[in-house]
Structure formats: C-alpha cells, structure tokens
Design a protein around this motif. Structure first.
Motif, PDB file in Angstrom:
ATOM      1  N   GLY A 138      17.218 -48.525 -62.994  1.00  0.00           N
ATOM      2  CA  GLY A 138      16.298 -47.433 -62.676  1.00  0.00           C
ATOM      3  C   GLY A 138      15.541 -47.036 -63.921  1.00  0.00           C
ATOM      4  N   GLY A 139      14.562 -46.183 -63.765  1.00  0.00           N
ATOM      5  CA  GLY A 139      13.797 -45.740 -64.933  1.00  0.00           C
ATOM      6  C   GLY A 139      12.587 -44.933 -64.530  1.00  0.00           C
ATOM      7  N   CYS A 140      11.832 -44.501 -65.516  1.00  0.00           N
ATOM      8  CA  CYS A 140      10.656 -43.686 -65.242  1.00  0.00           C
ATOM      9  C   CYS A 140       9.642 -43.842 -66.369  1.00  0.00           C
ATOM     10  CB  CYS A 140      11.044 -42.217 -65.091  1.00  0.00           C
ATOM     11  SG  CYS A 140      11.657 -41.484 -66.625  1.00  0.00           S
ATOM     12  N   SER A 141       8.437 -43.410 -66.091  1.00  0.00           N
ATOM     13  CA  SER A 141       7.368 -43.379 -67.095  1.00  0.00           C
ATOM     14  C   SER A 141       6.760 -41.990 -67.103  1.00  0.00           C
ATOM     15  CB  SER A 141       6.283 -44.417 -66.773  1.00  0.00           C
ATOM     16  OG  SER A 141       6.790 -45.728 -66.870  1.00  0.00           O
ATOM     17  N   MET A 142       6.469 -41.483 -68.305  1.00  0.00           N
ATOM     18  CA  MET A 142       5.922 -40.133 -68.457  1.00  0.00           C
ATOM     19  C   MET A 142       4.639 -40.166 -69.267  1.00  0.00           C
ATOM     20  SD  MET A 142       9.554 -38.582 -69.578  1.00  0.00           S
ATOM     21  CE  MET A 142       9.931 -40.165 -70.330  1.00  0.00           C
ATOM     22  N   LEU A 143       3.737 -39.285 -68.937  1.00  0.00           N
ATOM     23  CA  LEU A 143       2.500 -39.117 -69.692  1.00  0.00           C
ATOM     24  C   LEU A 143       2.596 -37.817 -70.473  1.00  0.00           C
ATOM     25  CD1 LEU A 143      -0.495 -40.009 -70.255  1.00  0.00           C
ATOM     26  CD2 LEU A 143      -1.124 -38.506 -68.351  1.00  0.00           C
ATOM     27  N   LEU A 144       2.395 -37.890 -71.787  1.00  0.00           N
ATOM     28  CA  LEU A 144       2.401 -36.704 -72.645  1.00  0.00           C
ATOM     29  C   LEU A 144       1.064 -36.610 -73.360  1.00  0.00           C
ATOM     30  CD1 LEU A 144       5.470 -38.170 -72.913  1.00  0.00           C
ATOM     31  CD2 LEU A 144       5.908 -36.023 -74.054  1.00  0.00           C
ATOM     32  N   GLY A 148      -5.624 -30.026 -75.613  1.00  0.00           N
ATOM     33  CA  GLY A 148      -5.650 -28.678 -75.062  1.00  0.00           C
ATOM     34  C   GLY A 148      -6.386 -28.563 -73.745  1.00  0.00           C
ATOM     35  N   ALA A 149      -7.330 -29.469 -73.503  1.00  0.00           N
ATOM     36  CA  ALA A 149      -8.091 -29.425 -72.262  1.00  0.00           C
ATOM     37  C   ALA A 149      -7.218 -29.719 -71.048  1.00  0.00           C
ATOM     38  CB  ALA A 149      -9.244 -30.432 -72.330  1.00  0.00           C
ATOM     39  N   TRP A 150      -6.046 -30.311 -71.290  1.00  0.00           N
ATOM     40  CA  TRP A 150      -5.147 -30.666 -70.181  1.00  0.00           C
ATOM     41  C   TRP A 150      -4.072 -29.616 -69.938  1.00  0.00           C
ATOM     42  CZ3 TRP A 150      -3.893 -35.234 -67.173  1.00  0.00           C
ATOM     43  CH2 TRP A 150      -4.956 -36.130 -67.078  1.00  0.00           C
ATOM     44  N   LYS A 151      -4.135 -28.497 -70.639  1.00  0.00           N
ATOM     45  CA  LYS A 151      -3.091 -27.483 -70.497  1.00  0.00           C
ATOM     46  C   LYS A 151      -2.975 -26.974 -69.069  1.00  0.00           C
ATOM     47  CE  LYS A 151      -1.182 -23.419 -72.794  1.00  0.00           C
ATOM     48  NZ  LYS A 151      -1.336 -22.454 -73.924  1.00  0.00           N
ATOM     49  N   GLY A 152      -4.082 -26.845 -68.391  1.00  0.00           N
ATOM     50  CA  GLY A 152      -4.060 -26.362 -67.011  1.00  0.00           C
ATOM     51  C   GLY A 152      -3.515 -27.370 -66.028  1.00  0.00           C
ATOM     52  N   LYS A 153      -3.460 -28.648 -66.426  1.00  0.00           N
ATOM     53  CA  LYS A 153      -2.961 -29.697 -65.534  1.00  0.00           C
ATOM     54  C   LYS A 153      -1.510 -30.071 -65.824  1.00  0.00           C
ATOM     55  CE  LYS A 153      -7.557 -31.845 -65.385  1.00  0.00           C
ATOM     56  NZ  LYS A 153      -8.327 -33.104 -65.641  1.00  0.00           N
ATOM     57  N   ALA A 154      -1.015 -29.674 -66.994  1.00  0.00           N
ATOM     58  CA  ALA A 154       0.330 -30.079 -67.411  1.00  0.00           C
ATOM     59  C   ALA A 154       1.393 -29.493 -66.499  1.00  0.00           C
ATOM     60  CB  ALA A 154       0.585 -29.652 -68.855  1.00  0.00           C
ATOM     61  N   LEU A 155       2.412 -30.297 -66.203  1.00  0.00           N
ATOM     62  CA  LEU A 155       3.537 -29.827 -65.409  1.00  0.00           C
ATOM     63  C   LEU A 155       4.565 -29.115 -66.276  1.00  0.00           C
ATOM     64  CD1 LEU A 155       4.100 -32.982 -63.164  1.00  0.00           C
ATOM     65  CD2 LEU A 155       2.727 -30.958 -62.668  1.00  0.00           C
ATOM     66  N   LEU A 156       4.789 -29.663 -67.484  1.00  0.00           N
ATOM     67  CA  LEU A 156       5.787 -29.120 -68.398  1.00  0.00           C
ATOM     68  C   LEU A 156       5.221 -29.036 -69.807  1.00  0.00           C
ATOM     69  CD1 LEU A 156       8.831 -31.344 -67.291  1.00  0.00           C
ATOM     70  CD2 LEU A 156       8.480 -28.955 -66.645  1.00  0.00           C
ATOM     71  N   GLU A 157       5.717 -28.073 -70.578  1.00  0.00           N
ATOM     72  CA  GLU A 157       5.362 -27.960 -71.988  1.00  0.00           C
ATOM     73  C   GLU A 157       6.643 -28.031 -72.819  1.00  0.00           C
ATOM     74  OE1 GLU A 157       3.805 -24.191 -73.144  1.00  0.00           O
ATOM     75  OE2 GLU A 157       3.063 -24.915 -75.073  1.00  0.00           O
ATOM     76  N   LYS A 309      10.063 -22.890 -60.862  1.00  0.00           N
ATOM     77  CA  LYS A 309       8.907 -21.994 -60.701  1.00  0.00           C
ATOM     78  C   LYS A 309       8.161 -21.889 -62.026  1.00  0.00           C
ATOM     79  CE  LYS A 309      11.301 -19.151 -57.236  1.00  0.00           C
ATOM     80  NZ  LYS A 309      12.529 -19.974 -57.229  1.00  0.00           N
ATOM     81  N   LYS A 310       6.892 -21.579 -61.936  1.00  0.00           N
ATOM     82  CA  LYS A 310       6.066 -21.444 -63.129  1.00  0.00           C
ATOM     83  C   LYS A 310       6.684 -20.429 -64.092  1.00  0.00           C
ATOM     84  CE  LYS A 310       1.328 -20.551 -64.648  1.00  0.00           C
ATOM     85  NZ  LYS A 310      -0.055 -20.239 -64.232  1.00  0.00           N
ATOM     86  N   GLY A 311       6.809 -20.839 -65.350  1.00  0.00           N
ATOM     87  CA  GLY A 311       7.389 -19.969 -66.364  1.00  0.00           C
ATOM     88  C   GLY A 311       8.867 -20.220 -66.609  1.00  0.00           C
ATOM     89  N   ASP A 312       9.552 -20.955 -65.704  1.00  0.00           N
ATOM     90  CA  ASP A 312      10.972 -21.261 -65.893  1.00  0.00           C
ATOM     91  C   ASP A 312      11.170 -22.157 -67.114  1.00  0.00           C
ATOM     92  OD1 ASP A 312      11.595 -19.826 -63.677  1.00  0.00           O
ATOM     93  OD2 ASP A 312      12.238 -21.513 -62.440  1.00  0.00           O
ATOM     94  N   LYS A 331       9.141 -25.854 -70.681  1.00  0.00           N
ATOM     95  CA  LYS A 331       8.665 -24.703 -69.911  1.00  0.00           C
ATOM     96  C   LYS A 331       7.823 -25.213 -68.748  1.00  0.00           C
ATOM     97  CE  LYS A 331       5.915 -20.449 -70.297  1.00  0.00           C
ATOM     98  NZ  LYS A 331       5.087 -19.614 -71.210  1.00  0.00           N
ATOM     99  N   VAL A 332       8.120 -24.742 -67.539  1.00  0.00           N
ATOM    100  CA  VAL A 332       7.375 -25.159 -66.353  1.00  0.00           C
ATOM    101  C   VAL A 332       5.999 -24.489 -66.378  1.00  0.00           C
ATOM    102  CG1 VAL A 332       7.336 -25.209 -63.836  1.00  0.00           C
ATOM    103  CG2 VAL A 332       9.520 -25.421 -65.051  1.00  0.00           C
ATOM    104  N   MET A 333       4.950 -25.309 -66.377  1.00  0.00           N
ATOM    105  CA  MET A 333       3.589 -24.791 -66.480  1.00  0.00           C
ATOM    106  C   MET A 333       2.919 -24.628 -65.121  1.00  0.00           C
ATOM    107  SD  MET A 333       3.333 -24.378 -69.692  1.00  0.00           S
ATOM    108  CE  MET A 333       1.571 -24.142 -69.961  1.00  0.00           C
ATOM    109  N   ASN A 334       3.184 -25.573 -64.220  1.00  0.00           N
ATOM    110  CA  ASN A 334       2.569 -25.550 -62.894  1.00  0.00           C
ATOM    111  C   ASN A 334       3.594 -26.029 -61.880  1.00  0.00           C
ATOM    112  OD1 ASN A 334      -0.368 -24.873 -63.373  1.00  0.00           O
ATOM    113  ND2 ASN A 334      -0.156 -26.614 -64.751  1.00  0.00           N
TER     114      ASN A 334
END
Length: 346
Positions: A138-144, A148-157, A309-312, A331-334
């Motif tokens: 098993g495995g996964c791939s992540m985009l980091l 700053g322009a992607w801050k509104g789209k990010a899932l996690l910080e 939830k956002k902010g968790d 931190k959960v962003m979206n």
C-alpha cells in the motif's frame, strides 16, 4: 493472525499471491513500486490540477528498495518533469520542509510506500514470520507547497515537526532488525522489545514537541504538579500517561498502524481512549502495516468518519526501525475531500 489486528482484505505483493515469495525478481520489486507510485500520482495530479511540470521537489519514502536509476528518477522520467527538479529518497515531509526554505513558491510531491515482495520471509523462525503477518502492500502520494496563493486550497498546514532517533540504545536498535536466518532466508526479526522501544522513542520526542503545541497554562500546571509530587515523593498513578492533558492542544491522534501491540502501547503511554485509537486500529485492520504510508490511511479514516473540522489539530505519530520516532502536527485548513491511496478510496 487472529490476534494481530489485521483483517482479511489487505493487499499482498503479486509475487506472493502467485506463490513466488522465495524467488522474487528485481522486476517484481519495480512492478510493485510502479503500481503504487504511478497510480497514486496519476490520481493526485488529476485531482489537484497541478501539472507534473510544476513540481520542483520529488521525495520517495521507501527504505527497503533502492534501484538504479532511483525511484525518484523513475517518477521524473515517467512524467517528463523539468530538469531542475530536486529529488531525494529519505526523510520525506521534514526534508521537503527544509528544502522549502530555499525553494520559494514551489510544489513538492512525497511518495510513501514500502517494498514488500522481495522482503517476504520464507523461513520458519517465528520471530521473523511475524513481519509477514503485519506488513502489506500500500502507499500514498502527497502534494505539498509553500506557495501562499494556495493557502485557500490547502487541506492541511504543517505547524510543527520533531524527529528523534534512539539508535544508540542497543535494545531499541535490535527490536526491528533485517537479517538472514540460519539457512540464509532474509527477513525481519521483530522482538518483544519493540513496543517498549516505541514508547521510549515517543516519550523523548514529545518532550520536545509538546511545549511547542500545548497552551502555556497546561505546561505550567504540569510543571507545578510534577515538582510538587517530586518533593513529597508521590508516585504517578498507574495508567496516568504523560501527566499532561494532550487534548488541551491536540484534537486528533494519528497513530502509526504498525501493529496491535504498537497501537496499544502508544495509547497506554499517552492515556488515549478507544475513540482516539479507533482510526489507527481500523486502518491496521483494513490495510495492514503499509510502513510510512499507513499514517495517511489513518487520516483517511478520520475524514471518512467526518471527524475533522476546520481549525482542528492532528498529532501524527510515526515510528520506525532504528529506532526512530518522527512526529508532526497538522492544522486542518479546509474540509478534507476523499484521499486516494494506491488506487483505493478510504
């Protein structure tokens, strides 16, 4: 097998399913990696809309297989990435964090998996057969990104990352060890010291990490109580955990699904309840121990159950041979969308 915490729907390498575990080839290893890496990356690029040509950093977190050309080179070749892309094969998220200091407004991909097929144990030594029960494909791939322009789209910080290595401790160093048995079969020996090594590495790591994430009021409360109990020689109550209220600064615990004993020992060390450990136990049951990729299956379970939830804040606890403990706080962003791993939705 029944007491391992592993379910009946996990994934084994193709050569094992075909009965060729004693004669895995180099091509078997490459095919196993290609299936996971390219499948998850195809999903990642399609979902995010980011082109492979925009990627500036490629990291592959695979410890048991190091071909030439490297796995990162195979990724660069497959997707025809630009010729100034930075590639590496270890340390994963923390390495990307360090590279981002000099690579402004960049995108990075991190691939986390493990090579299981060529490392399947075919002998009869019980302490080495345990790895066949626990480890799965098993495995996964992540985009980091640090754009700053992607801050509104990010899932996690990523807010905090601490790495700890206790390889100088002989007991911990030998608790998870790759070697050959008496007749030359290669495999991993997992000893009874493994849960204790994990707890020790975790404790050392949290001494550095927790002051960075818990509120000052909780740190002061703990410090006062600690020295008071020390002065009156009062022992800590059994099962009291670290003595800190971790939930004063952490909402969720993403525990490495390395095995039932590891999950239980982490839960005992941190005084976590069954609700806190459910995501790790369920990820272990469904997918087995998929090495570094397993943490993201745990996160996927949290998302599927709508726990985030956002902010968790999420404490991600990763343990590995050596012995090492690498923990980070997200931190959960979206709202999290479905997370794709090895072509399966969790």
């Amino acid at each position: 097998m029944v007491s391992s915490g592993i379910g009946e729907d996990t994934y084994c390498p193709r050569n094992v399913m075909e009965g060729r575990e004693e004669s895995a080839t180099h091509q078997d290893a490459l095919s196993e990696m290609d299936d996971i890496i390219f499948d998850t990356l195809d999903e990642l690029f399609a979902k995010t809309g980011v082109s492979p040509s925009e990627i500036g950093i490629v990291v592959a977190s695979v410890s048991l297989f190091s071909p030439a050309p490297s796995l990162t080179a195979r990724v660069i070749n497959r997707y025809k990435m630009r010729n100034d892309v930075k590639a590496a094969n270890v340390i994963a998220v923390d390495l990307v964090k360090q590279l981002f200091k000099t690579c402004k407004n960049s995108f990075a991909i991190v691939v986390s998996t493990e090579s299981i097929g060529p490392n399947w144990y075919s002998g009869k030594e019980k302490s080495m057969m345990l790895s066949n029960i626990l480890f799965r494909t098993g495995g996964c791939s992540m985009l980091l990104t640090n754009n700053g322009a992607w801050k509104g789209k990010a899932l996690l910080e990523l807010t905090c990352y601490v790495r700890t290595h206790i390889g100088s401790d002989d007991e911990a160093y030998r608790s998870c060890f790759q070697l050959e048995d008496d007749i030359g079969n290669k495999g991993f020996r997992l000893t009874r010291d493994l849960p204790r090594a994990g707890a020790k590495a975790l404790a050392k790591n949290l001494r550095v990490l927790l002051p960075k994430v818990l509120p000052l009021s909780e740190i002061l409360r703990y410090t006062i109580n600690h020295y008071r109990d020390k002065m009156i020689k009062r022992p800590a109550p059994k099962g009291s955990g670290p003595g800190l209220n971790l939930k004063s600064g952490i909402d969720h615990f993403c525990v490495h699904p390395g095995g039932r004993a590891i999950i239980d020992e982490v839960g005992k060390s941190l005084a976590l309840n069954d609700h806190d450990l459910e995501p790790a136990r369920m990820a272990l049951h469904r997918f087995g121990n998929t090495s570094s990729g397993g943490l993201w299956y745990v996160l996927g379970y949290m998302e599927a159950k709508k726990l985030l939830k956002k902010g968790d804040t999420i404490l991600m606890i990763c343990l590995g041979a050596g012995f090492k403990c690498n923990n980070c706080v997200w931190k959960v962003m979206n709202g999290l969308g479905k997370i794709k791993m090895s072509g399966k939705t969790v």
